[in-house]
Write a protein that holds these residues in place. Structure first.
Motif, PDB file in Angstrom:
ATOM      1  N   GLY A 150       0.834  -1.194   0.000  1.00 14.53           N
ATOM      2  CA  GLY A 150       0.000   0.000   0.000  1.00 14.53           C
ATOM      3  C   GLY A 150       0.866   1.240   0.000  1.00 14.53           C
ATOM      4  O   GLY A 150       2.058   1.178  -0.283  1.00 14.53           O
ATOM      5  N   ARG A 151       0.254   2.360   0.326  1.00 14.89           N
ATOM      6  CA  ARG A 151       1.001   3.607   0.371  1.00 14.89           C
ATOM      7  C   ARG A 151       0.611   4.386   1.628  1.00 14.89           C
ATOM      8  O   ARG A 151      -0.550   4.343   2.055  1.00 14.89           O
ATOM      9  CB  ARG A 151       0.780   4.431  -0.893  1.00 14.89           C
ATOM     10  N   PRO A 152       1.563   5.107   2.223  1.00 17.48           N
ATOM     11  CA  PRO A 152       1.334   5.703   3.537  1.00 17.48           C
ATOM     12  C   PRO A 152       0.310   6.824   3.584  1.00 17.48           C
ATOM     13  O   PRO A 152      -0.041   7.257   4.680  1.00 17.48           O
ATOM     14  CB  PRO A 152       2.724   6.236   3.933  1.00 17.48           C
ATOM     15  N   TYR A 153      -0.162   7.304   2.423  1.00 13.11           N
ATOM     16  CA  TYR A 153      -1.170   8.361   2.427  1.00 13.11           C
ATOM     17  C   TYR A 153      -2.567   7.838   2.108  1.00 13.11           C
ATOM     18  O   TYR A 153      -3.510   8.612   1.999  1.00 13.11           O
ATOM     19  CB  TYR A 153      -0.779   9.474   1.447  1.00 13.11           C
ATOM     20  N   SER A 154      -2.700   6.536   1.961  1.00  9.52           N
ATOM     21  CA  SER A 154      -4.014   5.951   1.687  1.00  9.52           C
ATOM     22  C   SER A 154      -4.803   5.793   2.985  1.00  9.52           C
ATOM     23  O   SER A 154      -4.298   5.233   3.969  1.00  9.52           O
ATOM     24  CB  SER A 154      -3.840   4.579   1.024  1.00  9.52           C
ATOM     25  N   SER A 155      -6.047   6.238   2.984  1.00  2.00           N
ATOM     26  CA  SER A 155      -6.872   6.178   4.197  1.00  2.00           C
ATOM     27  C   SER A 155      -7.101   4.746   4.671  1.00  2.00           C
ATOM     28  O   SER A 155      -7.319   4.515   5.861  1.00  2.00           O
ATOM     29  CB  SER A 155      -8.216   6.876   3.954  1.00  2.00           C
ATOM     30  N   ASN A 156      -7.066   3.778   3.769  1.00  2.00           N
ATOM     31  CA  ASN A 156      -7.276   2.385   4.162  1.00  2.00           C
ATOM     32  C   ASN A 156      -5.987   1.686   4.569  1.00  2.00           C
ATOM     33  O   ASN A 156      -6.031   0.666   5.269  1.00  2.00           O
ATOM     34  CB  ASN A 156      -7.948   1.605   3.028  1.00  2.00           C
ATOM     35  N   VAL A 157      -4.862   2.217   4.141  1.00  2.00           N
ATOM     36  CA  VAL A 157      -3.577   1.617   4.483  1.00  2.00           C
ATOM     37  C   VAL A 157      -3.061   2.141   5.822  1.00  2.00           C
ATOM     38  O   VAL A 157      -2.431   1.404   6.588  1.00  2.00           O
ATOM     39  CB  VAL A 157      -2.547   1.884   3.362  1.00  2.00           C
ATOM     40  N   ILE A 158      -3.339   3.398   6.127  1.00  2.00           N
ATOM     41  CA  ILE A 158      -2.826   4.019   7.347  1.00  2.00           C
ATOM     42  C   ILE A 158      -3.149   3.200   8.599  1.00  2.00           C
ATOM     43  O   ILE A 158      -2.275   3.005   9.450  1.00  2.00           O
ATOM     44  CB  ILE A 158      -3.328   5.466   7.459  1.00  2.00           C
ATOM     45  N   PRO A 159      -4.392   2.691   8.787  1.00  2.00           N
ATOM     46  CA  PRO A 159      -4.645   1.898   9.995  1.00  2.00           C
ATOM     47  C   PRO A 159      -3.754   0.665  10.115  1.00  2.00           C
ATOM     48  O   PRO A 159      -3.369   0.277  11.226  1.00  2.00           O
ATOM     49  CB  PRO A 159      -6.120   1.497   9.859  1.00  2.00           C
ATOM     50  N   VAL A 160      -3.424   0.055   8.987  1.00  2.00           N
ATOM     51  CA  VAL A 160      -2.568  -1.137   9.003  1.00  2.00           C
ATOM     52  C   VAL A 160      -1.151  -0.768   9.419  1.00  2.00           C
ATOM     53  O   VAL A 160      -0.537  -1.433  10.261  1.00  2.00           O
ATOM     54  CB  VAL A 160      -2.585  -1.828   7.628  1.00  2.00           C
ATOM     55  N   ILE A 161      -0.623   0.302   8.838  1.00  2.00           N
ATOM     56  CA  ILE A 161       0.730   0.734   9.177  1.00  2.00           C
ATOM     57  C   ILE A 161       0.802   1.160  10.644  1.00  2.00           C
ATOM     58  O   ILE A 161       1.753   0.819  11.358  1.00  2.00           O
ATOM     59  CB  ILE A 161       1.169   1.874   8.239  1.00  2.00           C
ATOM     60  N   TRP A 162      -0.213   1.895  11.099  1.00  2.00           N
ATOM     61  CA  TRP A 162      -0.235   2.302  12.508  1.00  2.00           C
ATOM     62  C   TRP A 162      -0.253   1.072  13.420  1.00  2.00           C
ATOM     63  O   TRP A 162       0.498   0.998  14.392  1.00  2.00           O
ATOM     64  CB  TRP A 162      -1.441   3.204  12.759  1.00  2.00           C
ATOM     65  N   THR A 163      -1.097   0.108  13.095  1.00  2.00           N
ATOM     66  CA  THR A 163      -1.187  -1.107  13.905  1.00  2.00           C
ATOM     67  C   THR A 163       0.158  -1.816  13.998  1.00  2.00           C
ATOM     68  O   THR A 163       0.598  -2.209  15.090  1.00  2.00           O
ATOM     69  CB  THR A 163      -2.234  -2.064  13.318  1.00  2.00           C
ATOM     70  N   ALA A 164       0.803  -2.005  12.861  1.00  2.00           N
ATOM     71  CA  ALA A 164       2.091  -2.693  12.858  1.00  2.00           C
ATOM     72  C   ALA A 164       3.108  -1.982  13.733  1.00  2.00           C
ATOM     73  O   ALA A 164       3.893  -2.626  14.452  1.00  2.00           O
ATOM     74  CB  ALA A 164       2.607  -2.814  11.428  1.00  2.00           C
ATOM     75  N   ASN A 165       3.090  -0.665  13.707  1.00  2.00           N
ATOM     76  CA  ASN A 165       4.040   0.098  14.517  1.00  2.00           C
ATOM     77  C   ASN A 165       3.657   0.116  15.987  1.00  2.00           C
ATOM     78  O   ASN A 165       4.540   0.094  16.856  1.00  2.00           O
ATOM     79  CB  ASN A 165       4.174   1.512  13.954  1.00  2.00           C
TER      80      ASN A 165
END
Length: 225
Positions: free
Chosen positions: A6-21
């Motif tokens: 995904g990409r870090p500015y996508s509204s649907n990807v951001i929750p996944v990246i936040w969760t992983a971190n």
């Protein structure tokens, strides 16, 4: 290693990246979607036949759909914490995740597109006001729920806070006048104190489509192209 597509500015990807971190996971971000492409490749079709983002690959296991990924990561790597052990508390977390997707997300993302993703000369002031009012009315339900609790499931942060935390960041950072939501604002401030939220959700997204595109392009250094 975990791969996030995904990409870090996508509204649907951001929750996944936040969760992983939040979970402290090691992962590789495979930049995909939007200007990064890759969704039409045979490799990606094996991960997500819908050819949409986000998706993950965790070893030999592939999964798509944003909230399903958040639940999976919290269940596997945050069981008893981000994924509550108590079945009823977990059900409440799940309830608010679903509510975020079915009620809160759409008016906020439409407001975002009517402002940030629309050139100033093409914006419709009446549409913006209507979307702002709809978003406020919806988030007022969350505001009432947070009257006597710090987070959506009580006094501890859980996966139930993640999708809504992403929604409210966009709501509070588009250039419109907003009526007060005191409890949501206090909860947002608590989220803002979390390093992973600051680093991966609280991204400046610009004020117009040109700024947005430039910022997204600049995020290439965060992943693998």
């Amino acid at each position: 290693m975990l791969e996030i597509w995904g990409r870090p500015y996508s509204s649907n990807v951001i929750p996944v990246i936040w969760t992983a971190n939040e979970l402290g996971l090691d992962y590789t971000l495979q930049l995909a979607g939007g200007s990064f492409g890759k969704l039409d490749t045979p490799e990606y079709a094996q991960i997500n036949p819908n050819r949409m983002i986000p998706a993950i690959r965790d070893g030999d296991f592939a999964l798509w759909e944003s909230l399903s990924i958040v639940r999976y990561l919290c269940d596997r790597y945050g069981a008893g914490g981000f994924s509550p052990a108590d079945q009823q508390i977990r059900a409440i977390a799940d309830q608010w995740m679903e509510w975020s997707a079915t009620k809160a997300f759409m008016p906020v993302i439409y407001l975002f597109f009517a402002t940030v993703r629309t050139q100033p000369a093409d914006r419709d002031p009446a549409k913006i006001v209507a979307l702002r009012d709809e978003a406020h009315a919806t988030l007022s339900i969350l505001d009432g729920h947070l009257e006597d609790r710090d987070y959506v499931c009580g006094n501890s942060f859980t996966m139930g806070d993640i999708p809504l935390g992403c929604v409210v960041y966009r709501y509070f950072n588009v250039d419109v006048d907003r009526p007060a939501l005191h409890n949501v604002e206090a909860w947002y401030q608590r989220l803002s104190e979390r390093p992973a939220y600051r680093d991966h959700v609280m991204r400046h997204f610009g004020t117009n489509p040109d700024e947005w595109a430039a910022l997204e392009k600049a995020c290439a250094s965060e992943g693998v192209i």
